[in-house]
Design a protein around this motif. Structure first.
Motif, PDB file in Angstrom:
ATOM      1  N   PRO A  13       6.700  26.725  44.862  1.00 34.47           N
ATOM      2  CA  PRO A  13       6.614  26.897  46.315  1.00 34.47           C
ATOM      3  C   PRO A  13       6.761  28.378  46.687  1.00 34.47           C
ATOM      4  O   PRO A  13       7.452  29.136  46.004  1.00 34.47           O
ATOM      5  N   ALA A  88       0.800  30.764  50.433  1.00 39.90           N
ATOM      6  CA  ALA A  88       0.967  29.380  49.969  1.00 39.90           C
ATOM      7  C   ALA A  88      -0.406  28.711  49.918  1.00 39.90           C
ATOM      8  O   ALA A  88      -1.072  28.569  50.940  1.00 39.90           O
ATOM      9  N   GLU A  91       1.762  23.053  48.873  1.00 36.10           N
ATOM     10  CA  GLU A  91       3.221  22.949  48.885  1.00 36.10           C
ATOM     11  C   GLU A  91       3.856  23.528  47.626  1.00 36.10           C
ATOM     12  O   GLU A  91       4.938  24.107  47.672  1.00 36.10           O
ATOM     13  N   ASN A  92       3.181  23.375  46.474  1.00 37.06           N
ATOM     14  CA  ASN A  92       3.749  23.815  45.196  1.00 37.06           C
ATOM     15  C   ASN A  92       2.915  24.854  44.452  1.00 37.06           C
ATOM     16  O   ASN A  92       3.096  25.038  43.251  1.00 37.06           O
TER      17      ASN A  92
END
Length: 132
Positions: A13, A88, A91-92
């Motif tokens: 993240p 980003a 999310e990960n």
């Protein structure tokens, strides 16, 4: 202005990648073998580049989960800014771009561009290695 950059996707993240980069103590793990005499705090790092120069860098700007900017803390051989930009992707997954902006005359550009590009490439690959 000479701009040298590279970017990589990291399976973490954005907040985790930012937290790591925001502390200059962590940057020693990203350095190549020709860096020695490392000393650092959260906001400042000092080191020697083998056969080149000593550098002292300090964080001049933090934009949470977006950007981190380092500038020389003392006299440097040339004006230089080191910038980590984070984006980003999901999310990960975080895209981390390392950008060096340097005021190099033609002679310095010929001498320094190769080593600076190697430094950028090394640091982005080490960031992925360290953070998994």
């Amino acid at each position: 202005m000479t701009i040298i950059q590279n970017a990589i996707d990291i399976n973490k993240p954005v907040a985790e990648v930012y937290r790591f980069l925001a502390d200059l103590n962590n940057h020693e793990a990203l350095m190549p073998d020709n860096i020695y005499n490392w000393s650092s705090t959260e906001d400042e790092a000092r080191f020697t580049i083998k056969n080149m120069t000593k550098l002292a860098l300090r964080i001049s700007q933090r934009v949470e989960n977006k950007e981190l900017v380092c500038v020389p803390a003392e006299e440097a051989p040339f004006a230089i800014t080191l910038r980590w930009k984070l984006d980003a992707q999901s999310e990960n997954v975080t895209n981390a771009a390392f950008v060096i902006e340097a005021e190099l005359n033609m002679m310095m550009k010929m001498m320094a561009s190769g080593p600076l590009q190697k430094l950028v490439d090394h640091q982005v690959s080490k960031l992925k290695e360290v953070l998994g």
